[in-house]
Design an enzyme around this catalytic site. Structure first.
Site, PDB file in Angstrom:
ATOM      1  N   HIS A 122       0.338  -4.789   1.175  1.00  0.00           N
ATOM      2  CA  HIS A 122      -0.111  -3.427   1.567  1.00  0.00           C
ATOM      3  C   HIS A 122      -1.254  -4.327   1.414  1.00  0.00           C
ATOM      4  O   HIS A 122      -2.524  -3.857   1.731  1.00  0.00           O
ATOM      5  CB  HIS A 122       0.327  -2.739   0.619  1.00  0.00           C
ATOM      6  CG  HIS A 122       1.854  -1.976   0.484  1.00  0.00           C
ATOM      7  ND1 HIS A 122       1.776  -1.019   1.951  1.00  0.00           N
ATOM      8  CD2 HIS A 122       2.825  -2.692   0.277  1.00  0.00           C
ATOM      9  CE1 HIS A 122       2.639  -0.573   2.018  1.00  0.00           C
ATOM     10  NE2 HIS A 122       3.764  -1.491   0.486  1.00  0.00           N
ATOM     11  N   ASP A 166       4.536   1.837   4.903  1.00  0.00           N
ATOM     12  CA  ASP A 166       5.561   3.011   4.288  1.00  0.00           C
ATOM     13  C   ASP A 166       5.498   4.236   4.936  1.00  0.00           C
ATOM     14  O   ASP A 166       4.244   4.458   4.939  1.00  0.00           O
ATOM     15  CB  ASP A 166       5.231   2.789   2.759  1.00  0.00           C
ATOM     16  CG  ASP A 166       5.290   1.492   1.983  1.00  0.00           C
ATOM     17  OD1 ASP A 166       5.920   0.268   2.035  1.00  0.00           O
ATOM     18  OD2 ASP A 166       4.549   1.801   0.585  1.00  0.00           O
ATOM     19  N   GLU A 169      13.903  -1.872   1.374  1.00  0.00           N
ATOM     20  CA  GLU A 169      12.930  -0.920   1.424  1.00  0.00           C
ATOM     21  C   GLU A 169      12.747  -0.555   3.146  1.00  0.00           C
ATOM     22  O   GLU A 169      11.978  -1.417   3.365  1.00  0.00           O
ATOM     23  CB  GLU A 169      11.771  -1.295   1.271  1.00  0.00           C
ATOM     24  CG  GLU A 169      11.905  -1.176  -0.055  1.00  0.00           C
ATOM     25  CD  GLU A 169      10.141  -1.500  -0.920  1.00  0.00           C
ATOM     26  OE1 GLU A 169       9.641  -1.720  -0.125  1.00  0.00           O
ATOM     27  OE2 GLU A 169       9.794  -1.991  -1.751  1.00  0.00           O
ATOM     28  N   HIS A 214       9.602   0.461   4.246  1.00  0.00           N
ATOM     29  CA  HIS A 214       8.284  -0.850   4.720  1.00  0.00           C
ATOM     30  C   HIS A 214       8.259  -1.095   5.168  1.00  0.00           C
ATOM     31  O   HIS A 214       8.906  -1.828   6.283  1.00  0.00           O
ATOM     32  CB  HIS A 214       8.665  -1.469   2.963  1.00  0.00           C
ATOM     33  CG  HIS A 214       7.257  -2.539   2.768  1.00  0.00           C
ATOM     34  ND1 HIS A 214       6.230  -2.068   1.941  1.00  0.00           N
ATOM     35  CD2 HIS A 214       7.429  -3.184   3.887  1.00  0.00           C
ATOM     36  CE1 HIS A 214       5.410  -3.931   2.126  1.00  0.00           C
ATOM     37  NE2 HIS A 214       5.837  -4.154   3.196  1.00  0.00           N
TER      38      HIS A 214
END
Ligand SMILES: [Zn+2]
Length: 225
Positions: free
Chosen positions: A137, A144, A202, A205
């Site tokens: 990120h 996300d 995740e 993500h």
């Protein structure tokens, strides 16, 4: 200083300790260094996703206290990504729109200082990125997101809520509900076909796969426009 004293006690040569520290030091670009990097490689520019893909919906959780830190981390509810990442996201969005869905972004580029803050709060690199490496990120290379139905604007049911630390959040965790399984599969398939890879722990993500050479950045949103 404590470290140096300790090294001297152990008899480790000081130069070895210093060179190790330099090696471990992460290269974090501030605004000036970032602007210089963009001059050399224009594709490194971070662009505003809401302006460039008008159909995407933003729900920037870290601009509210409704996130795992319970704190407002961002001063502005904005989403930025590097140019090739935004282009890949546009391709994915066009595919989702054909299916009657739209991307809803929870988080995109994240200034490095926010990653440091997350680590200070959680203190466990199983759940948050280590400040030693930073997060994708921080490079403007990860998004996300989830999907919403374009008619109802409601989020499609997914295996867990965003930022869940539960096992059910894993991208390949078993799902018994066929609708939820279908939603997660569609999300992962379309984004994979567009150049992203889902994070294994995740489902929300996605890392863009063409980010080699993109540095960790520490520039607040308000300085990007
Ligand atoms: Zn993420």
């Amino acid at each position: 200083m404590k470290q140096i004293k300790f090294a001297m006690i152990l008899g480790i040569p000081l130069f070895a300790l210093v060179s190790q520290t330099i090696e471990n030091k992460l290269n974090v670009l501030d605004r000036t260094a970032y602007e210089l990097s963009v001059k050399k490689v224009p594709n490194k520019k971070l662009i505003n996703l809401e302006q460039n893909i008008p159909s995407v919906i933003l729900d920037i959780k870290y601009a509210t206290p409704k996130n795992f830190t319970k704190q407002v981390i961002y001063q502005e509810a904005k989403a930025f990504a590097r140019i090739p990442v935004a282009e890949a996201l546009t391709r994915a969005q066009n595919e989702f729109l054909k299916l009657g869905y739209s991307i809803k972004i929870f988080d995109a580029y994240r200034p490095y200082s926010a990653t440091v803050k997350f680590f200070e709060i959680i203190g466990d690199t199983r759940y948050v990125a280590s400040p030693k490496t930073g997060s994708r990120h921080n490079k403007g290379c990860a998004i996300d997101l989830t999907l919403v139905d374009t008619k109802t604007k409601k989020e499609l049911p997914m295996p867990t809520e965003y930022d869940s630390f539960r096992k059910e959040a894993w991208a390949e965790a078993p799902v018994s509900d066929p609708e939820i399984l279908k939603n997660r599969t569609t999300l992962i398939q379309v984004l994979s076909n567009s150049g992203f890879k889902v994070n294994k722990s995740e489902w929300w993500h996605f890392d863009y796969q063409g980010c080699a050479g993109f540095e960790v950045l520490d520039i607040p949103f308000e300085e990007l426009e």
